[in-house]
Design a protein around this motif. Structure first.
Motif: not given
Length: 189
Positions: A62-90
């Motif tokens: 469970p500790l490892a999964l929580s760290s993986i989920l945190q990284q997935l959240l950061n990756s999702a934020d970065a991909s949405i910002a880079g794809q739909f907003v701007s490179s400055f948001s990324l």
């Protein structure tokens, strides 16, 4: 009256050599009942009995999964910002990542500390103290989350300046870090 008291004390001494009743038991490890099998209500991991490698693995997943989920959240934020907003948001999200990781690691450390306190109570057989320890840890996390979230909202331009956020991505990073600071009290529980 005095002879009655003497008779009672003589009777007690005759029952047990040390003059104590069964109700006067101390809470020493020798008098506590052994827990040989798991209680039906207990759905946790019994770290006190049996081999440890499999139990440690079940505890660490469970500790490892929580760290993986945190990284997935950061990756999702970065991909949405880079794809739909701007490179400055990324760039803003990437720049704020060390700040968010610091808070995540702080609260993971607090939860590990609470886990140590609970484990000490389990090891000592003080099962009545576990609930109090868990409630104290939850209250501390909630209070710390509210205080740190409020302090972060009050100091967010300073935080971004301290990490050296470039001017062109400062506005997007400020929006992201404010959203994160608002979410900290909910993330701590």
């Amino acid at each position: 009256m005095e002879s009655l008291q003497r008779d009672i004390s003589d009777e007690r001494d005759a029952r047990r050599p040390d003059g104590r009743d069964e109700l006067d038991k101390s809470n020493s490890p020798a008098t506590r009942p052994k827990r040989n099998r798991r209680d039906k209500r207990d759905n946790g991991i019994d770290m006190l009995n049996g081999p440890l490698p499999g139990k440690i693995l079940r505890f660490a997943i469970p500790l490892a999964l929580s760290s993986i989920l945190q990284q997935l959240l950061n990756s999702a934020d970065a991909s949405i910002a880079g794809q739909f907003v701007s490179s400055f948001s990324l760039a803003g999200i990437g720049g704020v990542n060390p700040v968010t990781a610091m808070f995540v690691n702080l609260f993971v450390g607090l939860s590990i500390g609470a886990n140590v306190v609970v484990a000490m109570h389990v090891g000592a057989g003080e099962f009545h103290s576990i609930k109090k320890s868990v409630h104290t840890a939850m209250a501390l996390s909630l209070i710390a989350g509210v205080v740190l979230g409020g302090a972060g909202l009050a100091q967010d331009p300073w935080v971004l300046d301290a990490i050296g956020m470039p001017e062109d991505s400062l506005a997007d990073a400020l929006t992201y870090v404010r959203l994160y600071f608002c979410a900290i009290p909910f993330l701590t529980i």
